[in-house]
Design an enzyme around this catalytic site. Structure first.
Site, PDB file in Angstrom:
ATOM      1  N   CYS A 146      36.383  49.936  31.359  1.00 48.72           N
ATOM      2  CA  CYS A 146      36.949  50.598  32.549  1.00 48.72           C
ATOM      3  C   CYS A 146      38.490  50.565  32.514  1.00 48.72           C
ATOM      4  O   CYS A 146      39.091  51.231  31.685  1.00 48.72           O
ATOM      5  CB  CYS A 146      36.361  49.965  33.805  1.00 48.72           C
ATOM      6  SG  CYS A 146      36.633  50.971  35.255  1.00 48.72           S
ATOM      7  N   TYR A 147      39.127  49.755  33.350  1.00 44.49           N
ATOM      8  CA  TYR A 147      40.593  49.669  33.305  1.00 44.49           C
ATOM      9  C   TYR A 147      41.057  49.244  31.910  1.00 44.49           C
ATOM     10  O   TYR A 147      42.048  49.759  31.385  1.00 44.49           O
ATOM     11  CB  TYR A 147      41.054  48.638  34.351  1.00 44.49           C
ATOM     12  CG  TYR A 147      42.545  48.408  34.415  1.00 44.49           C
ATOM     13  CD1 TYR A 147      43.355  49.212  35.195  1.00 44.49           C
ATOM     14  CD2 TYR A 147      43.126  47.358  33.708  1.00 44.49           C
ATOM     15  CE1 TYR A 147      44.727  48.980  35.265  1.00 44.49           C
ATOM     16  CE2 TYR A 147      44.495  47.124  33.772  1.00 44.49           C
ATOM     17  CZ  TYR A 147      45.289  47.942  34.555  1.00 44.49           C
ATOM     18  OH  TYR A 147      46.641  47.713  34.619  1.00 44.49           O
ATOM     19  N   GLU A 150      28.119  45.389  31.936  1.00 43.12           N
ATOM     20  CA  GLU A 150      27.670  44.107  32.478  1.00 43.12           C
ATOM     21  C   GLU A 150      26.760  44.242  33.690  1.00 43.12           C
ATOM     22  O   GLU A 150      26.066  43.296  34.043  1.00 43.12           O
ATOM     23  CB  GLU A 150      28.882  43.212  32.801  1.00 43.12           C
ATOM     24  CG  GLU A 150      29.790  43.677  33.924  1.00 43.12           C
ATOM     25  CD  GLU A 150      30.833  44.715  33.519  1.00 43.12           C
ATOM     26  OE1 GLU A 150      30.606  45.449  32.542  1.00 43.12           O
ATOM     27  OE2 GLU A 150      31.867  44.830  34.211  1.00 43.12           O
ATOM     28  N   LYS A 175      26.073  27.294  38.433  1.00 45.67           N
ATOM     29  CA  LYS A 175      25.039  26.361  38.884  1.00 45.67           C
ATOM     30  C   LYS A 175      23.819  26.349  37.950  1.00 45.67           C
ATOM     31  O   LYS A 175      23.300  25.285  37.615  1.00 45.67           O
ATOM     32  CB  LYS A 175      24.624  26.761  40.296  1.00 45.67           C
ATOM     33  CG  LYS A 175      23.646  25.851  40.951  1.00 45.67           C
ATOM     34  CD  LYS A 175      24.253  24.551  41.424  1.00 45.67           C
ATOM     35  CE  LYS A 175      24.843  24.653  42.787  1.00 45.67           C
ATOM     36  NZ  LYS A 175      25.531  23.452  43.232  1.00 45.67           N
ATOM     37  N   HIS A 215      30.370  50.360  32.986  1.00 48.90           N
ATOM     38  CA  HIS A 215      30.278  48.892  33.042  1.00 48.90           C
ATOM     39  C   HIS A 215      28.999  48.398  32.372  1.00 48.90           C
ATOM     40  O   HIS A 215      27.924  48.502  32.970  1.00 48.90           O
ATOM     41  CB  HIS A 215      30.316  48.417  34.504  1.00 48.90           C
ATOM     42  CG  HIS A 215      31.679  48.488  35.096  1.00 48.90           C
ATOM     43  ND1 HIS A 215      32.541  47.416  35.102  1.00 48.90           N
ATOM     44  CD2 HIS A 215      32.345  49.522  35.665  1.00 48.90           C
ATOM     45  CE1 HIS A 215      33.678  47.777  35.672  1.00 48.90           C
ATOM     46  NE2 HIS A 215      33.582  49.050  36.011  1.00 48.90           N
ATOM     47  N   GLY A 237      39.342  46.628  36.698  1.00 51.91           N
ATOM     48  CA  GLY A 237      40.210  46.080  37.743  1.00 51.91           C
ATOM     49  C   GLY A 237      40.459  47.141  38.792  1.00 51.91           C
ATOM     50  O   GLY A 237      40.196  48.318  38.553  1.00 51.91           O
TER      51      GLY A 237
END
Ligand code: XMP
Length: 513
Positions: free
Chosen positions: A85-86, A174, A369, A172, A58
């Site tokens: 992270c945060y 991701e 989508k 991260h 964040g």
């Protein structure tokens, strides 16, 4: 048997949705929730069993006044937790560790030295390329914890609790720049949380058919059908269970592409959907007269849509409105508490506050989508519709910058047809997420034949994307651009200038308004 779920507590990271996708790619259901969720709500998650919790990154520092926090008791639930992270810093802080306030930010790829290749770091190398974006740093942990990895600037870049399934990672996993990020998430989701990969298009279909049935009971429903993949999929899903009680309404607002209303009528009249088409072209353009602000345009169109449906619903005595809203529509309309609203998607934020339906049912609300396309194929939505490029609900009205007039609409329809046909015929066209024309309100001077031509500018927009959340402009060959430009200026007398939009999203959005 309850279904497995990984909850993502969203502290406002730009990557929360990407993280969710990474987990869903593994056929495990993941859902983003506000960090303020109560521990009791996590334990009692209805038909789901929360098998893991991820605390995201964040923009805040844990020391910032008002920074988002989660209930500390979540760490005591016995459910595996991964802080990123945060989230990593918050776990350290809540557990009595020391988190150093940042003097400056660290961004980019760095090397992590993996000291213990266990838990989330199983099957990792001794040195791993990882992607960092942080300010604060975890400096010390209580003895209950052990360090798993460090980097040059972070002595504690990954940790775990010695007895509980609590993990933290500063980088991260991701984002694709973390080379073994998918492995890390796989380790967490399968080895640590013990999730089963049961979230498939088929399981989604049976669950949502049941959900629609539970929500609408014996009531009559109408569905707003735009002819796009989202609303078509929602319609076919709904028809599976409530078939006869469903009426599919297509509103021709006049802002569709050339030939599209007829195509839509032809396709859907064949389905068992009680299809009706309402010609509302004059009303919509009338309401937009003099309106130039994009958000107002979106709101007006959204409101007119709903009013049209309400009228039809009153006639056929329908209580429920089914919509094909998908997850990115909701994110961009600002459903996330710790992130900003970008624009009002007409089928979400454009809804007037008072709706005369008992309820709006949105069976695809949590899907992206590409996930909708998978579901669509599973339930037999025609290929042409599955592969149709996304088209915004307000249609060409938001591709005309400024006021919409009949004349501009006519010009844009012709331009759009040219751009579309040329790109459909180009070998690289299949890889594009969207390609279209937009019309600017600024006129410019040109010369056609021997005369001065003061005409309109057409923008060509072509982008690559996987989910519409981010996009890159397509590197179209110059020869192709030149051909399109020549056609546009030759075939449309009012157009004397053509530009190619070379902006990514972010900072631009895909549409011009
Ligand atoms: P932007 O312009 O926000 O668009 O980058 C992201 C994707 O969403 C589509 N879009 C919409 N779809 N109603 C929709 O159903 C809308 O109001 C709307 N606005 C944008 C856009 O075409 C792109 O695929």
């Amino acid at each position: 048997m309850k279904k497995d779920l990984v909850l993502i507590l969203d502290f406002g990271s730009q990557y929360s949705h990407l993280l969710m996708r990474r987990i869903r790619e593994k056929n495990v259901y993941a859902k983003i929730v506000q960090p303020e969720i109560k521990p009791e709500e996590i334990v009692d998650s209805g038909e789901y069993s929360v098998k893991g919790i991820i605390l995201t990154g964040g923009p805040s520092s844990i020391y910032t006044k008002g920074a988002p926090r989660c209930d500390k008791k979540i760490l005591e639930l016995g459910i595996p937790i991964l802080g990123i992270c945060y989230g990593h810093q918050l776990i350290a802080y809540y557990s009595g560790g020391k988190v150093k306030r940042a003097k400056r930010m660290e961004y980019g790829v760095t090397e992590a030295v993996v000291e213990k290749r266990v838990g989330i770091l199983k099957n990792h190398g001794k040195i791993e390329k990882v992607w960092m974006s942080h300010g604060d740093t975890v400096l010390r942990l209580p003895t209950d914890f052990e360090i798993l990895a460090r980097t040059k600037n972070c002595p504690i870049a990954a940790f775990r609790h010695r007895r509980k399934h609590i993990y933290g990672v500063q980088w991260h996993p991701e984002v694709i720049h973390t080379l073994r990020g998918r492995r890390l998430l796989r380790n967490f989701v399968f080895d640590i949380c013990r999730c089963r990969p049961t979230w498939t298009p088929e399981s989604f279909v049976s669950r949502s058919v049941k959900e629609i049935r539970d929500e609408v009971g014996d009531g009559r429903c109408i569905i707003a059908l735009s002819g796009g993949v989202d609303s078509s999929t929602a319609a076919v899903l709904a028809a599976k269970d409530i078939g006869k009680k469903l009426t599919a309404v297509f509103v021709d607002h006049g802002f569709m592409r050339k030939g599209e209303p007829d195509e839509i009528k032809k396709t859907f009249s064949k389905f068992n959907l009680n299809f009706i088409c309402l010609d509302e072209r004059r009303r919509f353009i009338g309401k937009l007269r003099g309106v130039t602000d994009p958000e107002r345009k979106r709101k007006i169109i959204g409101e007119e849509f709903i009013r049209t449906f309400e009228k039809t619903a009153a006639k056929i005595k329908a209580d429920y409105l089914i919509q094909g809203t998908i997850y990115p529509d909701r994110i961009e309309s600002g459903i996330r508490a710790h992130s900003e609203k970008i624009k009002t998607h007409h089928n979400v934020g454009g809804l007037p506050l008072k709706i005369k339906f008992k309820k709006v049912v949105e069976p695809l609300r949590d899907l992206y989508k590409d996930e909708v396309r998978k579901v669509a194929r599973t339930i037999g939505v025609p290929r042409k519709i599955v592969e149709r490029q996304p088209f915004p609900g307000p249609g060409l009205a938001i591709r005309i910058v400024g006021e919409v007039t009949e004349k501009k609409l006519e010009i844009l329809k012709r331009a759009d047809e040219i751009v579309r046909k040329e790109l459909e015929g180009w070998s690289g066209g299949k890889k594009l997420w969207q390609y279209f024309a937009a019309l600017l309100s600024t006129k410019s001077t040109g010369v056609k034949g021997d005369s001065r031509a003061y005409g309109y500018t057409i923008v060509i927009r072509a982008v690559e994307s996987t989910d519409g959340m981010t996009a890159s402009y397509a590197k179209l060959p110059h020869a192709l651009l030149e051909r399109i430009s020549t056609k546009l200026t030759n075939e449309i007398p009012e157009v004397n200038r053509v530009v190619y939009d070379i902006t990514h999203k972010p900072p631009a959005t895909i549409e011009w308004e």
